[in-house]
Design an enzyme around this catalytic site. Structure first.
Site, PDB file in Angstrom:
ATOM      1  N   CYS A 195      52.889  42.467  72.856  1.00 54.48           N
ATOM      2  CA  CYS A 195      53.911  41.573  73.357  1.00 54.48           C
ATOM      3  C   CYS A 195      55.058  42.341  73.741  1.00 54.48           C
ATOM      4  O   CYS A 195      54.955  43.721  73.962  1.00 54.48           O
ATOM      5  CB  CYS A 195      54.280  40.726  72.362  1.00 54.48           C
ATOM      6  SG  CYS A 195      55.331  41.381  71.137  1.00 54.48           S
ATOM      7  N   ASN A 210      57.044  44.220  70.244  1.00 51.46           N
ATOM      8  CA  ASN A 210      56.253  44.571  69.113  1.00 51.46           C
ATOM      9  C   ASN A 210      56.919  44.577  67.873  1.00 51.46           C
ATOM     10  O   ASN A 210      56.790  45.300  66.937  1.00 51.46           O
ATOM     11  CB  ASN A 210      55.357  46.078  69.537  1.00 51.46           C
ATOM     12  CG  ASN A 210      54.485  46.398  68.398  1.00 51.46           C
ATOM     13  OD1 ASN A 210      54.510  47.387  68.083  1.00 51.46           O
ATOM     14  ND2 ASN A 210      53.611  45.402  68.138  1.00 51.46           N
ATOM     15  N   CYS A 230      57.806  40.604  67.149  1.00 57.42           N
ATOM     16  CA  CYS A 230      57.648  39.451  66.775  1.00 57.42           C
ATOM     17  C   CYS A 230      56.085  38.923  66.763  1.00 57.42           C
ATOM     18  O   CYS A 230      55.545  38.983  65.659  1.00 57.42           O
ATOM     19  CB  CYS A 230      58.453  38.355  67.587  1.00 57.42           C
ATOM     20  SG  CYS A 230      60.254  38.628  67.398  1.00 57.42           S
ATOM     21  N   ARG A 231      55.622  38.570  68.116  1.00 55.91           N
ATOM     22  CA  ARG A 231      54.553  38.125  68.267  1.00 55.91           C
ATOM     23  C   ARG A 231      53.074  38.876  67.856  1.00 55.91           C
ATOM     24  O   ARG A 231      52.181  38.818  67.263  1.00 55.91           O
ATOM     25  CB  ARG A 231      54.199  37.491  69.610  1.00 55.91           C
ATOM     26  CG  ARG A 231      55.433  36.495  69.928  1.00 55.91           C
ATOM     27  CD  ARG A 231      55.152  36.119  71.388  1.00 55.91           C
ATOM     28  NE  ARG A 231      55.909  37.211  72.370  1.00 55.91           N
ATOM     29  CZ  ARG A 231      55.892  37.158  73.727  1.00 55.91           C
ATOM     30  NH1 ARG A 231      55.254  36.252  74.021  1.00 55.91           N
ATOM     31  NH2 ARG A 231      56.386  38.127  73.911  1.00 55.91           N
ATOM     32  N   SER A 232      53.338  40.261  68.520  1.00 57.09           N
ATOM     33  CA  SER A 232      52.119  40.934  68.171  1.00 57.09           C
ATOM     34  C   SER A 232      52.049  41.445  66.665  1.00 57.09           C
ATOM     35  O   SER A 232      50.683  41.465  66.208  1.00 57.09           O
ATOM     36  CB  SER A 232      52.085  42.048  69.251  1.00 57.09           C
ATOM     37  OG  SER A 232      53.144  43.093  69.328  1.00 57.09           O
ATOM     38  N   ASP A 241      58.070  33.464  73.070  1.00 56.78           N
ATOM     39  CA  ASP A 241      58.735  34.885  72.160  1.00 56.78           C
ATOM     40  C   ASP A 241      59.724  34.071  71.183  1.00 56.78           C
ATOM     41  O   ASP A 241      60.811  33.681  71.730  1.00 56.78           O
ATOM     42  CB  ASP A 241      59.310  35.676  73.008  1.00 56.78           C
ATOM     43  CG  ASP A 241      59.837  37.071  72.398  1.00 56.78           C
ATOM     44  OD1 ASP A 241      59.699  37.119  71.171  1.00 56.78           O
ATOM     45  OD2 ASP A 241      59.882  37.831  73.127  1.00 56.78           O
TER      46      ASP A 241
END
Length: 157
Positions: free
Chosen positions: A9, A12, A14-16, A126
């Site tokens: 993401c 690196n 939050c999402r990933s 995000d």
């Protein structure tokens, strides 16, 4: 054989890392921990070395997932040789990844939501900007489930 999966993401944090942790938990629950290696990375460099965002930490803690070793890192060209799958979270990530990917790389480059049969959205928003970590958790969980099924089918695991 070990299948190697990299989630990517923007920052690196939050999402990933959420996808890394949730996917690892699904892989372990399926008894495939020794057959699938998982990591995450960023396309942008401003959070390098930082742990996951507190919102992601809360989601991972809720699922009993350890994030203590997770630190933001930048994706590099070598990742396209080291991983079998590079999974982006949104269209912007995919543009960045496609620009980085060497022409001869055999890596499977897809968005996480490509692995969800009934797509309500093509991107994982995000939560750093939306603040909605619960929505991100729901989408990441569905995407990770679909990705695991695709890998199991492709490699007969």
């Amino acid at each position: 054989m070990v299948v190697r999966v990299l989630f990517v993401c923007l920052g690196n944090i939050c999402r990933s890392p959420m996808a890394e942790g949730m996917f690892r938990a699904k892989v372990e629950a399926a008894g495939l921990g020794d057959q699938i290696r998982i990591d995450s990375a960023a396309t942008g460099n401003w959070n390098l070395g930082n742990p996951p965002h507190r919102g992601t930490q809360q989601i991972l803690t809720k699922h009993g997932i350890d994030y203590s070793q997770m630190r933001a890192r930048l994706i590099g060209q070598e990742d396209f040789a080291d991983f079998d799958y590079v999974i982006g979270m949104d269209g912007s990530n995919m543009q960045d990844l496609e620009a980085l990917k060497p022409a001869d790389s055999p890596v499977v480059l897809k968005k996480l939501m490509d692995f969800v049969a009934v797509e309500e959205t093509t991107d994982v928003p995000d939560p750093y900007y939306t603040g909605n970590f619960d929505e991100t958790e729901r989408l990441v969980s569905a995407g990770c489930e679909g990705l695991l099924n695709a890998i199991r089918e492709r490699f007969s695991l």
